[in-house]
Design a protein around this motif. Structure first.
Motif, PDB file in Angstrom:
ATOM      1  N   GLU A 173       7.152  -6.342  -1.347  1.00 23.96           N
ATOM      2  CA  GLU A 173       7.473  -7.673  -0.801  1.00 23.96           C
ATOM      3  C   GLU A 173       6.368  -8.192   0.191  1.00 23.96           C
ATOM      4  N   GLN A 174       6.356  -7.230   1.058  1.00 25.18           N
ATOM      5  CA  GLN A 174       5.342  -7.381   2.204  1.00 25.18           C
ATOM      6  C   GLN A 174       3.834  -7.433   1.762  1.00 25.18           C
ATOM      7  N   ALA A 231       3.541 -10.749   0.028  1.00 25.13           N
ATOM      8  CA  ALA A 231       3.371 -11.871   1.037  1.00 25.13           C
ATOM      9  C   ALA A 231       2.126 -12.083   1.607  1.00 25.13           C
ATOM     10  N   GLU A 264      -3.793  -2.627   0.161  1.00 19.70           N
ATOM     11  CA  GLU A 264      -2.571  -2.915   1.207  1.00 19.70           C
ATOM     12  C   GLU A 264      -1.482  -1.867   0.714  1.00 19.70           C
ATOM     13  N   ARG A 314       0.066   1.010   3.811  1.00 20.31           N
ATOM     14  CA  ARG A 314       1.365   1.187   4.161  1.00 20.31           C
ATOM     15  C   ARG A 314       1.981   2.652   3.652  1.00 20.31           C
TER      16      ARG A 314
END
Length: 673
Positions: free
Chosen positions: A3-4, A7, A41, A45
């Motif tokens: 979800e991050q 976003a 991304e 993470r």
């Protein structure tokens, strides 16, 4: 996590849509950009973050920005061409200016902003890694992010207040700005002298002993004075032009203002205050003070500041050799100028007047020599004499460079003569001091040789090696004694006698023993070519074995022109080969290649590699000549050649020179076939 990541990608949609609408990127390219960013991304993470992931992501975005700039130029050029064409169709004139709207949009700054964000995220992960702060600052300069750059430096200084280079770079940005690009040399930002001063003062509070901070703070004030001086001259020029048509000018008031401003600039009060505070924080470093003098040379009209620096050096460093040399050099550099009387002896009288009865006049360069004579009397150390001799020799060289040696004028000849007289006095004085060192003894010997007194040079170096303990244990002094003696007598036997004596005095383990053995070995080789003697040949053979045993000793940098082991072996082999002794030649290379550890070690210098290749080639060439002569068994000669090629291949492979090794490997197969 998904979800991050989604976003973050969603926030990129408007900017990427703008670039797509402008025609900078195609739809497939935008899709590829989004996929790449999504993968990156996810990598950022990880459970344990990795710096290479950030570095690759940032590098990819930088390349994307370069592509966007090129595409944007094409889009803008195409748009201009269309506007011109429409303008002409609508009946507009050819040279009439065209009203164009702005071609920039929020999508143009998207990639740069995204790179800034990546750097910020990396700095949060690795706060104490200065590399990220520096890279971010460099990118901000390239991207012309003026406001961001100040924030970057502020964050870096909060985390790394002990780094003097950061304080200097931040102050430089505040005052000088920075170059926008390689093609545009104009400066952006800058001019904030107050901000630059505050930064450097804060840096000095945190790092009171940071020499570079003091120096750059000193230079900043000199830069500012120079800037004000140039601005004042421009304003005065404009004022005079505007007052040409006026009938009355208050000349007295103008002269008063001019003198007041001149006093402010010439006194350089702020640089002097900084210098005084700097020497309070770092009081015992003469080289630090002399660096201020060197910085003053980069600015005009700083003679008064330099004079104050030199006076402080004279007052505080009377027992430091560098201070005396600096004072003498300053006197020579400022010949014909007012040096403020700093060329004085410790008693306060001018050096020139004190030495006038000894034949030294008041010229600034001669006064400098007199100052050094005073120094060698008051500070009788080996270093002081070495520095004084070096100064005088370099000054003679300077005079010769400035004047044609064949048509040198009388004044220059007189100066050279007085410097020569100073050198002779200094050598005699050095011979009597208790602080004689090998370096000083070698310098004095060289001076006597340059002055055309080889007999005095031999006498001096002989006395030093026989009577002085340090020189007696110095291999360099013994080598120099042997060389000078051979040059004077023209007989190598005297040099060999000296070197044999040195071998007994210099221990086997001491640095320089190997050089003495090598020099004696070469001298005896030369003697053996002129006169046949079994005793000399026996001594040469014994010395060669000693050279091989000492091959593990590394050469010292103090010995110039040191001969390598393969070069010595090659010279020995050539002498034996010239006498037709093939078995003796084979014995020589057998000792080096197959009976010693020299070829087993890999720490070889470049000179050794070159000489070793020449040695192998010479051995192979000699064996091939013997093979062609037919005096020996062909199969035996072939085995010998193959053995030499194998030794060469193994040696160069161990030392990392694979290309040379492969050359010998191919030649071996040619012989075997």
């Amino acid at each position: 996590m998904a979800e991050q990541v989604q976003a973050i990608l969603d926030r990129m949609v408007p900017s990427l849509r703008d670039l797509l609408d402008k025609g900078v990127f195609t739809e497939s390219e935008v899709t590829s950009i989004v996929e790449r960013r999504r993968d990156s991304e996810y990598l950022l993470r990880r459970r344990v973050a990795r710096a290479p992931d950030y570095a690759r992501y940032i590098e990819a975005e930088k390349n994307l920005e370069k592509l966007r700039m090129l595409r944007n130029k094409k889009v803008v050029a195409r748009k201009i061409a269309e506007e011109r064409e429409n303008h002409e169709k609508n009946g507009g004139k050819e040279n009439e200016p065209i009203k164009r709207g702005t071609s920039s949009s929020f999508g143009d700054a998207h990639i740069v902003q995204h790179i800034h964000l990546l750097y910020v995220r990396a700095k949060r992960k690795w706060k104490h890694d200065l590399k990220w702060h520096i890279q971010h600052a460099e990118f901000a300069k390239d991207a012309k992010s003026h406001a961001m750059l100040s924030k970057i430096y502020a964050e870096a200084l909060q985390l790394h207040p002990r780094n003097a280079a950061l304080w200097i770079e931040s102050a430089k940005h505040e005052y000088f700005g920075y170059v926008v690009s390689e093609t545009n040399s104009g400066l952006s930002g800058g001019g904030a002298i107050k901000n630059a001063r505050v930064l450097l003062q804060r840096g000095l509070r945190v790092n009171p002993t940071a020499k570079e901070l003091w120096l750059q703070s000193f230079c900043l004030e000199l830069h500012y004075i120079q800037k004000l001086r140039g601005r004042r001259e421009l304003l005065q020029l404009r004022l005079k032009l505007s007052q040409k048509d006026e009938e009355f000018v208050d000349e007295e008031e103008e002269e008063f203002n001019k003198e007041a401003m001149e006093s402010f600039y010439e006194d350089a009060k702020l640089p002097r205050i900084i210098y005084k505070n700097a020497i309070k924080s770092i009081p015992s470093d003469v080289n630090f003070r002399l660096r201020f003098k060197d910085q003053c040379k980069l600015f005009p009209q700083t003679q008064n500041v330099v004079q104050e620096i030199m006076v402080s050096v004279e007052n505080d460093f009377g027992n430091v050799e560098e201070a005396w040399i600096a004072r003498a050099s300053y006197g020579v550099e400022n010949e014909g100028e007012n040096t403020g009387g700093f060329l004085k002896s410790s008693s306060g009288s001018t050096v020139g007047s004190k030495r006038k009865h000894e034949g030294i006049d008041n010229d600034k360069d001669i006064m400098a020599l007199a100052l050094l004579e005073e120094a060698t009397e008051s500070l009788q150390t080996s270093k002081m004499f070495i520095e004084s001799i070096s100064f005088a020799r370099s000054y003679i060289q300077k005079i010769c460079e400035d004047n044609d040696t064949e048509s040198m004028d009388e004044s220059a000849m007189q100066h050279v003569g007085k410097i020569v007289s100073f050198l002779k006095k200094t050598v005699k004085k050095a011979e009597k001091i208790d602080a004689m060192s090998p370096t000083l003894a070698l310098d004095c010997t060289n001076v006597l040789l340059e002055l055309g007194a080889p007999a005095d040079a031999v006498e001096f170096i002989t006395a030093m090696t026989d009577d002085n303990k340090e020189c007696n244990r110095s291999a360099m002094c013994w080598l120099r004694r042997a060389e000078v003696s051979a040059r004077l007598t023209g007989n190598l036997r005297s040099a060999c006698k000296i070197l044999r004596k040195a071998m007994k005095i210099i221990p086997l383990h001491q640095v320089g023993h190997r050089e003495i053995v090598s020099k004696l070995f070469l001298n005896l080789l030369l003697l053996s070519t002129t006169k046949k003697s079994s005793a000399i040949e026996k001594e040469i053979s014994s010395l060669y074995q000693k050279v091989i045993l000492l091959c593990h000793q590394r050469h010292s940098d103090d010995f110039e022109g040191t001969v390598t082991v393969p070069a010595l072996s090659l010279a020995y082999m050539q002498v034996v080969s010239s006498k037709g002794n093939h078995q003796g030649m084979r014995k020589i290379y057998d000792q080096l290649l197959f009976s010693s550890n020299y070829t087993k070690t890999s720490d070889k210098t470049e000179a050794e590699i070159i000489d070793m290749r020449t040695f192998f080639e010479q051995c192979i060439s000699s064996e091939q000549i013997v093979k062609k002569s037919g005096l020996h068994d062909i199969k035996s000669q072939r085995r010998t050649l193959i053995r030499l090629h194998d030794a060469a291949f193994e040696f160069f492979m161990n030392t990392g020179y694979n290309g040379i090794a492969n050359t010998f490997f191919r030649k071996k197969h040619e012989i075997a076939m």
